[in-house]
Write a protein that holds these residues in place. Sequence first.
Motif, mmCIF file in Angstrom:
data_model
loop_
_atom_site.group_PDB
_atom_site.id
_atom_site.type_symbol
_atom_site.label_atom_id
_atom_site.label_comp_id
_atom_site.label_asym_id
_atom_site.label_seq_id
_atom_site.Cartn_x
_atom_site.Cartn_y
_atom_site.Cartn_z
ATOM 1 N N ALA A 167 44.863 62.362 31.906
ATOM 2 C CA ALA A 167 44.253 62.111 33.212
ATOM 3 C C ALA A 167 45.211 61.295 34.069
ATOM 4 C CB ALA A 167 42.933 61.367 33.037
ATOM 5 N N PRO A 168 45.098 61.393 35.383
ATOM 6 C CA PRO A 168 46.011 60.655 36.262
ATOM 7 C C PRO A 168 46.031 59.152 35.962
ATOM 8 C CG PRO A 168 44.802 62.273 37.521
ATOM 9 C CD PRO A 168 44.186 62.255 36.133
ATOM 10 N N LYS A 169 47.266 58.620 35.936
ATOM 11 C CA LYS A 169 47.505 57.198 35.697
ATOM 12 C C LYS A 169 48.390 56.661 36.818
ATOM 13 C CE LYS A 169 47.304 57.405 30.678
ATOM 14 N NZ LYS A 169 47.918 56.893 29.442
ATOM 15 N N ALA A 170 48.348 55.366 37.001
ATOM 16 C CA ALA A 170 49.164 54.725 38.044
ATOM 17 C C ALA A 170 50.648 54.983 37.800
ATOM 18 C CB ALA A 170 48.895 53.226 38.072
ATOM 19 N N ALA A 171 51.354 55.265 38.884
ATOM 20 C CA ALA A 171 52.792 55.514 38.816
ATOM 21 C C ALA A 171 53.410 55.173 40.167
ATOM 22 C CB ALA A 171 53.062 56.971 38.463
ATOM 23 N N SER A 172 54.707 54.911 40.148
ATOM 24 C CA SER A 172 55.450 54.658 41.388
ATOM 25 C C SER A 172 55.919 56.004 41.940
ATOM 26 C CB SER A 172 56.648 53.750 41.124
ATOM 27 O OG SER A 172 56.216 52.498 40.671
#
Length: 181
Positions: A129-134
């Motif tokens: 599932a989508p996770k925080a990223a730069s």
Amino acid sequence: MTIDNTAYWNGQTMRRTELIPQTSAAINKGHVYYHFSMKRSDVNPPSTLSEHQVNFFESHFTEMKYGLISGEQGTSDNQLRWDIGGQSQWNTTLDANVWHNFAYDIDFSAGTVGLWHSTAGNALTQIVAPKAASTSSNAADWHLGVLRLPSYPANTAEDGPEDWYFSGVYIESAPLTTTFT
């Protein structure tokens, strides 16, 4: 694509072979999916002795990796890994002649990235599932291909040619297409 002894990058020891998009489309805005399929064969397989950075953005906020990752323990690694910011989130064995289908699920506005995967002609399923990223991109820094960081001397048996196969490459805005025709 083949990496061999002609693929040196600017006189360095790393080798590269890749395609970079030439577009004015907004492929670095909103919620987009970067699709690609990849495989290897038994002929000229990628070395398990060296790190390979596969299908990446210049900032490396997300990418595939294969082989023994620089700085890790061991002598070889046959795992294909998916990373966010250099941290492995998922892995599988990269067996010969098995097509792996992927979609990087990137929301540039929300600053998240997730992963969809399947093999052969099966529909994509969300595996991370989508996770925080730069999620930074200038829309010209998506590299479809391979960067190899050798862990052995150049022009040795371990430094032979490697063949990587790619297909089904495209970028789409949400919603995601999960099936193949």
